[in-house]
Write a protein that holds these residues in place. Structure first.
Motif, PDB file in Angstrom:
ATOM      1  N   THR A 151      34.570  60.248  38.683  1.00  0.00           N
ATOM      2  CA  THR A 151      34.057  59.363  37.641  1.00  0.00           C
ATOM      3  C   THR A 151      33.940  60.066  36.296  1.00  0.00           C
ATOM      4  O   THR A 151      34.257  59.494  35.250  1.00  0.00           O
ATOM      5  CB  THR A 151      32.682  58.815  38.058  1.00  0.00           C
ATOM      6  OG1 THR A 151      32.842  58.003  39.221  1.00  0.00           O
ATOM      7  CG2 THR A 151      32.038  58.006  36.954  1.00  0.00           C
ATOM      8  N   THR A 152      33.481  61.317  36.294  1.00  0.00           N
ATOM      9  CA  THR A 152      33.127  61.971  35.028  1.00  0.00           C
ATOM     10  C   THR A 152      34.317  62.481  34.241  1.00  0.00           C
ATOM     11  O   THR A 152      34.227  62.629  33.011  1.00  0.00           O
ATOM     12  CB  THR A 152      32.187  63.163  35.277  1.00  0.00           C
ATOM     13  OG1 THR A 152      32.842  64.123  36.113  1.00  0.00           O
ATOM     14  CG2 THR A 152      30.904  62.713  35.943  1.00  0.00           C
ATOM     15  N   GLN A 153      35.429  62.788  34.900  1.00  0.00           N
ATOM     16  CA  GLN A 153      36.562  63.392  34.196  1.00  0.00           C
ATOM     17  C   GLN A 153      37.339  62.329  33.434  1.00  0.00           C
ATOM     18  O   GLN A 153      37.986  61.463  34.040  1.00  0.00           O
ATOM     19  CB  GLN A 153      37.485  64.117  35.189  1.00  0.00           C
ATOM     20  CG  GLN A 153      36.766  65.127  36.083  1.00  0.00           C
ATOM     21  CD  GLN A 153      36.018  66.183  35.295  1.00  0.00           C
ATOM     22  OE1 GLN A 153      36.587  66.878  34.470  1.00  0.00           O
ATOM     23  NE2 GLN A 153      34.712  66.303  35.558  1.00  0.00           N
ATOM     24  N   VAL A 154      37.264  62.338  32.114  1.00  0.00           N
ATOM     25  CA  VAL A 154      38.014  61.371  31.311  1.00  0.00           C
ATOM     26  C   VAL A 154      39.506  61.586  31.553  1.00  0.00           C
ATOM     27  O   VAL A 154      40.016  62.697  31.407  1.00  0.00           O
ATOM     28  CB  VAL A 154      37.671  61.520  29.818  1.00  0.00           C
ATOM     29  CG1 VAL A 154      38.583  60.643  28.962  1.00  0.00           C
ATOM     30  CG2 VAL A 154      36.215  61.167  29.586  1.00  0.00           C
ATOM     31  N   GLY A 155      40.186  60.514  31.947  1.00  0.00           N
ATOM     32  CA  GLY A 155      41.581  60.621  32.335  1.00  0.00           C
ATOM     33  C   GLY A 155      41.771  61.049  33.776  1.00  0.00           C
ATOM     34  O   GLY A 155      42.896  61.309  34.206  1.00  0.00           O
ATOM     35  N   GLY A 156      40.674  61.118  34.536  1.00  0.00           N
ATOM     36  CA  GLY A 156      40.723  61.553  35.927  1.00  0.00           C
ATOM     37  C   GLY A 156      41.036  60.425  36.886  1.00  0.00           C
ATOM     38  O   GLY A 156      41.691  59.430  36.535  1.00  0.00           O
ATOM     39  N   VAL A 157      40.539  60.548  38.111  1.00  0.00           N
ATOM     40  CA  VAL A 157      40.916  59.619  39.181  1.00  0.00           C
ATOM     41  C   VAL A 157      40.522  58.191  38.846  1.00  0.00           C
ATOM     42  O   VAL A 157      41.331  57.268  38.959  1.00  0.00           O
ATOM     43  CB  VAL A 157      40.290  60.051  40.517  1.00  0.00           C
ATOM     44  CG1 VAL A 157      40.490  58.981  41.587  1.00  0.00           C
ATOM     45  CG2 VAL A 157      40.883  61.374  40.978  1.00  0.00           C
ATOM     46  N   TRP A 158      39.250  57.996  38.437  1.00  0.00           N
ATOM     47  CA  TRP A 158      38.831  56.626  38.168  1.00  0.00           C
ATOM     48  C   TRP A 158      39.645  56.011  37.033  1.00  0.00           C
ATOM     49  O   TRP A 158      40.142  54.879  37.144  1.00  0.00           O
ATOM     50  CB  TRP A 158      37.340  56.597  37.833  1.00  0.00           C
ATOM     51  CG  TRP A 158      36.764  55.215  37.713  1.00  0.00           C
ATOM     52  CD1 TRP A 158      37.146  54.098  38.421  1.00  0.00           C
ATOM     53  CD2 TRP A 158      35.715  54.795  36.845  1.00  0.00           C
ATOM     54  NE1 TRP A 158      36.379  53.012  38.042  1.00  0.00           N
ATOM     55  CE2 TRP A 158      35.491  53.411  37.080  1.00  0.00           C
ATOM     56  CE3 TRP A 158      34.924  55.462  35.906  1.00  0.00           C
ATOM     57  CZ2 TRP A 158      34.518  52.686  36.392  1.00  0.00           C
ATOM     58  CZ3 TRP A 158      33.940  54.745  35.234  1.00  0.00           C
ATOM     59  CH2 TRP A 158      33.749  53.369  35.476  1.00  0.00           C
ATOM     60  N   ASP A 159      39.832  56.749  35.954  1.00  0.00           N
ATOM     61  CA  ASP A 159      40.611  56.214  34.839  1.00  0.00           C
ATOM     62  C   ASP A 159      42.049  55.927  35.244  1.00  0.00           C
ATOM     63  O   ASP A 159      42.653  54.955  34.772  1.00  0.00           O
ATOM     64  CB  ASP A 159      40.574  57.181  33.660  1.00  0.00           C
ATOM     65  CG  ASP A 159      39.233  57.158  32.931  1.00  0.00           C
ATOM     66  OD1 ASP A 159      38.585  56.108  32.939  1.00  0.00           O
ATOM     67  OD2 ASP A 159      38.850  58.201  32.370  1.00  0.00           O
TER      68      ASP A 159
END
Length: 458
Positions: free
Chosen positions: A244-252
């Protein structure tokens, strides 16, 4: 990549929704254990359940605590084991009926912490009906990874896909949120029992059942490893999961594919810190707010369609995130909804948040230190393209009790999404949580997204 759909529901602003549908923010928790998360006496065949093994509390006690800490709704989610479906039927279900009688002011859902085949855990939430007991018992008996008293192998991906196919076909499909998705990761971006490919496969199979994951896992009270994320190379970040926290990560990446995939915050309550445990009670630290009527079915609808935000430590208790055409030619869309605008047109994003007027459970009224708007869309390859804009305290507008930020920018050519977050710290990006950290000094909130589809320019 999955193209963004051009069909959309254009929604009125939240204030209009309140007038039209009598909806309000309903705080809840979908991951709570009781005495029916049993231990097992394995000297017998089959193993004998021992109540109180993983939690000393009754379901009625948990419901009272949830109500005390301001929750409207809660899901009882005891985990399984060898033959646990019989415990669900004969012991946990009567305990739920008793809790509903004891605490009628709290909306209480039947559910369990489902032992996901070939993975780890997920919160399973059963829709209220005359069959809610039997539906849960059947799902657990046929598909739970740890049910295995009959010798049937259930620990494989196909069993999970079969379980989801079964659930999506029910007259009132249940909901499922993946619990603590990165707890078994070995590093940042190095996955354990839950992999992005699995999230995609599960969501493809039943997109109205498997609808999201815990953005903020429970077990936040323990100081040695926040959230029980025991691998120091793969911790939580500001109490939230790295997916969730990594911008451009898994959720994004999932959102950039057009997936309606949501996040929540839960307690994962087993044994409270005051009683010698490592957890907070339901609602004591983490809350998931759903925009819904005070009604079980509408709360489930809000969870299914992303009308919610996740928060820790009561940093905020109300928000509005809206996207509309900058020229005022469209109604606004809000959390979980989709707005259609011509590619290249200017969209106007507005985030308004409000903080509680009373202290949180720790006796604090935490200061809001920053707000951030995050916009993403499909990029080249698997990585989404991201834009962010951040405001620190004193740089946003104050409109009465509201903290307000606004941003105008072009609609991405292929459509995209908008989400928001904020925190009580000055960290521009949430830092890795470390041993001994005080969770009450590191609070945050995350919204679910608003989608923007790009209509062809005529």
């Amino acid at each position: 990549m999955r193209p963004f759909l051009l069909l959309a529901v254009l929604a009125a602003p939240l204030s209009a929704c309140a007038a039209d549908h009598d909806r309000a923010w309903q705080a809840g928790d979908h991951h709570v254990h009781s005495e029916w998360s049993v231990d097992w006496d394995r000297s017998t065949t089959p193993p004998t359940p021992v109540p109180g093994g993983d939690s000393p509390y009754t379901r009625s006690r948990n419901a009272r605590q949830a109500l005390h800490y301001g929750l409207t709704w809660m899901v009882h989610t005891d985990h399984g084991g060898p033959g646990h479906s019989a415990v669900t039927r004969d012991r946990a279900w009567p305990a739920l009926e008793q809790a509903r009688r004891d605490v009628p002011a709290l909306i209480q859902f039947n559910g369990m912490e489902f032992d996901v085949p070939a993975a780890e855990h997920a919160s399973l939430i059963i829709a209220p009906s005359a069959r809610e007991r039997d539906e849960l018992v059947e799902i657990e008996r046929r598909f739970s990874r740890n049910e295995r008293v009959d010798g049937v192998q259930r620990d494989d991906l196909q069993t999970m896909l079969d379980a989801l196919a079964h659930m999506r076909a029910l007259p009132a499909p249940p909901l499922m949120f993946v619990n603590h998705p990165s707890r078994t990761a070995t590093g940042v971006g190095r996955w354990g029992d839950v992999e992005p490919a699995e999230l995609r496969a599960w969501h493809d199979t039943a997109p109205r059942v498997l609808v999201g994951m815990e953005g903020a896992p429970g077990h936040q009270a323990i100081r040695s490893e926040r959230g029980l994320y025991r691998n120091a190379s793969a911790p939580t970040f500001g109490g939230f999961d790295q997916m969730t926290t990594q911008v451009g990560g898994v959720w994004d990446a999932l959102l950039a594919e057009g997936r309606r995939f949501w996040i929540t915050a839960t307690s994962d309550s087993h044994h409270n810190l005051r009683d010698g445990g490592r957890d907070y009670d339901p609602g004591e630290y983490s809350k998931t707010y759903v925009w819904a009527r005070r009604d079980a079915h509408d709360i489930l609808d809000g969870l299914r369609h992303g009308r919610m935000f996740a928060v820790t430590g009561d940093l905020i208790d109300t928000l509005e995130l809206t996207v509309r055409a900058a020229d005022g030619s469209t109604p606004a869309a809000t959390l979980g909804e989709t707005l259609v605008l011509p590619a290249g047109a200017t969209m106007h994003i507005e985030l308004k948040v409000r903080q509680p007027t009373t202290p949180n459970a720790h006796g604090q009224r935490p200061a809001l230190a920053q707000l951030e708007l995050i916009v993403g869309h499909a990029g080249t390859g698997d990585a989404p393209r991201m834009q962010t804009r951040r405001w620190s305290a004193g740089t946003w507008r104050r409109e009465g009790a509201w903290h307000v930020v606004r941003w105008d920018l072009p609609v991405p050519a292929g459509g995209g999404f908008v989400r928001a977050r904020g925190s009580s710290t000055q960290e521009p990006t949430p830092l890795a949580d470390v041993r001994g950290e005080d969770p009450w000094r590191d609070l945050g909130f995350y919204t679910n997204p608003v989608f923007v589809d790009a209509a062809p320019v005529r």
